[in-house]
Motif scaffolding. Structure first.
Motif, PDB file in Angstrom:
ATOM      1  N   GLU A  87      46.552  79.845  60.884  1.00  0.00           N
ATOM      2  CA  GLU A  87      47.457  80.925  60.490  1.00  0.00           C
ATOM      3  C   GLU A  87      48.913  80.536  60.701  1.00  0.00           C
ATOM      4  OE1 GLU A  87      46.108  84.124  62.917  1.00  0.00           O
ATOM      5  OE2 GLU A  87      44.167  84.298  61.900  1.00  0.00           O
ATOM      6  N   VAL A  88      49.142  79.539  61.564  1.00  0.00           N
ATOM      7  CA  VAL A  88      50.498  79.065  61.824  1.00  0.00           C
ATOM      8  C   VAL A  88      50.413  77.607  62.257  1.00  0.00           C
ATOM      9  CG1 VAL A  88      50.481  79.790  64.262  1.00  0.00           C
ATOM     10  CG2 VAL A  88      52.665  79.551  63.068  1.00  0.00           C
ATOM     11  N   ARG A  89      51.435  76.851  61.904  1.00  0.00           N
ATOM     12  CA  ARG A  89      51.540  75.470  62.379  1.00  0.00           C
ATOM     13  C   ARG A  89      52.989  75.255  62.786  1.00  0.00           C
ATOM     14  NH1 ARG A  89      49.596  70.991  58.413  1.00  0.00           N
ATOM     15  NH2 ARG A  89      47.617  71.023  59.531  1.00  0.00           N
ATOM     16  N   PHE A  90      53.196  74.641  63.950  1.00  0.00           N
ATOM     17  CA  PHE A  90      54.559  74.463  64.431  1.00  0.00           C
ATOM     18  C   PHE A  90      54.680  73.212  65.297  1.00  0.00           C
ATOM     19  CE2 PHE A  90      52.253  77.364  67.245  1.00  0.00           C
ATOM     20  CZ  PHE A  90      52.445  76.825  68.502  1.00  0.00           C
ATOM     21  N   LEU A  91      55.906  72.739  65.420  1.00  0.00           N
ATOM     22  CA  LEU A  91      56.266  71.699  66.378  1.00  0.00           C
ATOM     23  C   LEU A  91      56.903  72.394  67.564  1.00  0.00           C
ATOM     24  CD1 LEU A  91      57.940  68.871  64.245  1.00  0.00           C
ATOM     25  CD2 LEU A  91      56.014  68.557  65.801  1.00  0.00           C
ATOM     26  N   ALA A  92      56.465  72.058  68.760  1.00  0.00           N
ATOM     27  CA  ALA A  92      57.032  72.687  69.951  1.00  0.00           C
ATOM     28  C   ALA A  92      57.093  71.668  71.069  1.00  0.00           C
ATOM     29  CB  ALA A  92      56.198  73.890  70.377  1.00  0.00           C
ATOM     30  N   GLY A  93      58.001  71.882  71.987  1.00  0.00           N
ATOM     31  CA  GLY A  93      58.066  70.975  73.118  1.00  0.00           C
ATOM     32  C   GLY A  93      59.306  71.167  73.960  1.00  0.00           C
ATOM     33  N   LEU A  94      59.568  70.177  74.773  1.00  0.00           N
ATOM     34  CA  LEU A  94      60.690  70.201  75.700  1.00  0.00           C
ATOM     35  C   LEU A  94      61.729  69.170  75.305  1.00  0.00           C
ATOM     36  CD1 LEU A  94      58.829  70.380  79.133  1.00  0.00           C
ATOM     37  CD2 LEU A  94      59.993  72.242  77.965  1.00  0.00           C
ATOM     38  N   CYS A  95      62.968  69.573  75.383  1.00  0.00           N
ATOM     39  CA  CYS A  95      64.072  68.637  75.276  1.00  0.00           C
ATOM     40  C   CYS A  95      64.539  68.314  76.695  1.00  0.00           C
ATOM     41  CB  CYS A  95      65.227  69.222  74.476  1.00  0.00           C
ATOM     42  SG  CYS A  95      64.793  69.663  72.787  1.00  0.00           S
ATOM     43  N   GLU A  96      65.525  67.480  76.790  1.00  0.00           N
ATOM     44  CA  GLU A  96      66.057  67.135  78.100  1.00  0.00           C
ATOM     45  C   GLU A  96      67.556  66.933  77.960  1.00  0.00           C
ATOM     46  OE1 GLU A  96      64.050  64.660  81.544  1.00  0.00           O
ATOM     47  OE2 GLU A  96      64.783  63.359  79.951  1.00  0.00           O
ATOM     48  N   PHE A  97      68.311  67.496  78.883  1.00  0.00           N
ATOM     49  CA  PHE A  97      69.742  67.247  78.939  1.00  0.00           C
ATOM     50  C   PHE A  97      69.986  66.258  80.062  1.00  0.00           C
ATOM     51  CE2 PHE A  97      70.391  71.779  77.202  1.00  0.00           C
ATOM     52  CZ  PHE A  97      70.369  71.307  75.902  1.00  0.00           C
ATOM     53  N   GLY A  98      70.490  65.073  79.722  1.00  0.00           N
ATOM     54  CA  GLY A  98      70.637  64.003  80.703  1.00  0.00           C
ATOM     55  C   GLY A  98      71.780  64.190  81.674  1.00  0.00           C
ATOM     56  N   SER A  99      72.707  65.080  81.370  1.00  0.00           N
ATOM     57  CA  SER A  99      73.884  65.234  82.215  1.00  0.00           C
ATOM     58  C   SER A  99      73.557  65.938  83.532  1.00  0.00           C
ATOM     59  CB  SER A  99      74.955  66.043  81.476  1.00  0.00           C
ATOM     60  OG  SER A  99      76.006  66.384  82.345  1.00  0.00           O
TER      61      SER A  99
END
Length: 304
Positions: free
Chosen positions: A109-121
């Motif tokens: 019924e749905v397809r998505f990309l999901a996840g975590l980013c990271e801020f290096g600072s």
């Protein structure tokens, strides 16, 4: 004139930490339990709901890109409220690497990309405080090509797919912030930049951080009275003008010290202090250690 948003994004050092291609059907829910990192979701097909804390659910549809710069209680689920036992159920991994939530068989019924980013600072908490609590981009022509490329890449099994997706999602992240600069509902840098008068002051501070700015001078540059400017800046950005300037100077100083780009005296001059001793006192009060100690303990490599 210098672009403040570009400077903030550059200092944040955004990168993709991990991502998953997910499809779902039936009763399902994924609650984000990891704190301290930005979360994103790109809807490729179908629709679902995003619930943040106790707020009303937000309907998401194909083409939507959502970024939450600082994690908060978040539930991604189907269009109907999931049963408690279906939340955070371990997904089934399909042969193509896709993770299936809810009903494992049949059409999704749905397809998505999901996840975590990271801020290096190391200054991510300060810089993220200047961004909106949640960024939702939809019906944005500029992003349509990026969304389509990410969608095609996610479905394919081409070599280096993860590398390509990582770079596409980094660009999506930056474009998402840019596209909301004119309509940010929450206090912060984006809303300040969208205000013509406040935005003028912010750009001046970023263009000349070493200049001995006062509230009166910034108000004059913004063609406002001192009191009206102070109230308007504080309302739109969420902090007083001099507090914003101090935080930005300290973020710049920490970046210069991490990269060992100049002596303490040179860094002091570049961020608006007349002497190394005055800068050291301000830096120590703001950061908790002296510039010399911070520079020695920073983990960044020496600049060439």
């Amino acid at each position: 004139m210098i672009d403040p948003l570009a400077e903030v994004v550059t200092l944040l050092q955004p990168s993709l930490r991990r991502s998953k291609l997910v499809s779902a059907a039936g009763s399902w829910g994924v609650r984000q339990a990891e704190q301290g990192n930005p979360v994103y979701c790109l809807i490729l097909e179908g629709s679902c709901r995003l619930t943040l804390g106790d707020e009303e659910p937000m309907a998401l549809q194909a083409g939507d890109f959502v970024l939450i710069p600082a994690w908060r209680d978040m539930l991604l689920s189907g269009n109907e409220p999931p049963r408690p036992e279906d939340i955070d159920r371990h997904p089934v991994e399909l042969a193509n690497g896709e993770h299936r939530q809810g009903t494992p068989e049949g059409p999704h019924e749905v397809r998505f990309l999901a996840g975590l980013c990271e801020f290096g600072s190391p200054d991510a908490a300060l810089l993220v405080s200047l961004l909106p609590r949640v960024v939702l981009v939809r019906d944005e022509p500029r992003l349509s090509t990026l969304v389509q490329l990410a969608s095609d890449e996610a479905r394919a099994q081409r070599p280096a797919r993860e590398v390509v997706l990582a770079n596409l999602l980094e660009v999506l992240l930056i474009e998402a912030l840019r596209s909301t600069a004119d309509a940010s509902p929450t206090q912060g840098l984006l809303r300040g930049l969208a205000d013509a008068r406040v935005g003028t002051a912010i750009r001046h501070m970023h263009e000349s951080p070493a200049r001995p700015w006062t509230v009166a001078e910034l108000a004059r540059e913004s063609a406002m009275s001192r009191s009206a400017f102070f109230e308007r800046f504080s309302r739109e950005v969420g902090v007083a003008p001099m507090e914003y300037l101090l935080s930005w100077r300290m973020a710049l100083a920490k970046d210069l010290l991490r990269r060992r780009d100049g002596s303490v005296a040179e860094v002091a001059e570049r961020v608006g202090y007349g002497s190394a001793s005055t800068f050291s006192v301000a830096f120590s009060r703001h950061v908790g250690v002296s510039p010399a100690v911070y520079g020695k303990s920073a983990s960044a490599p020496v600049a060439a």
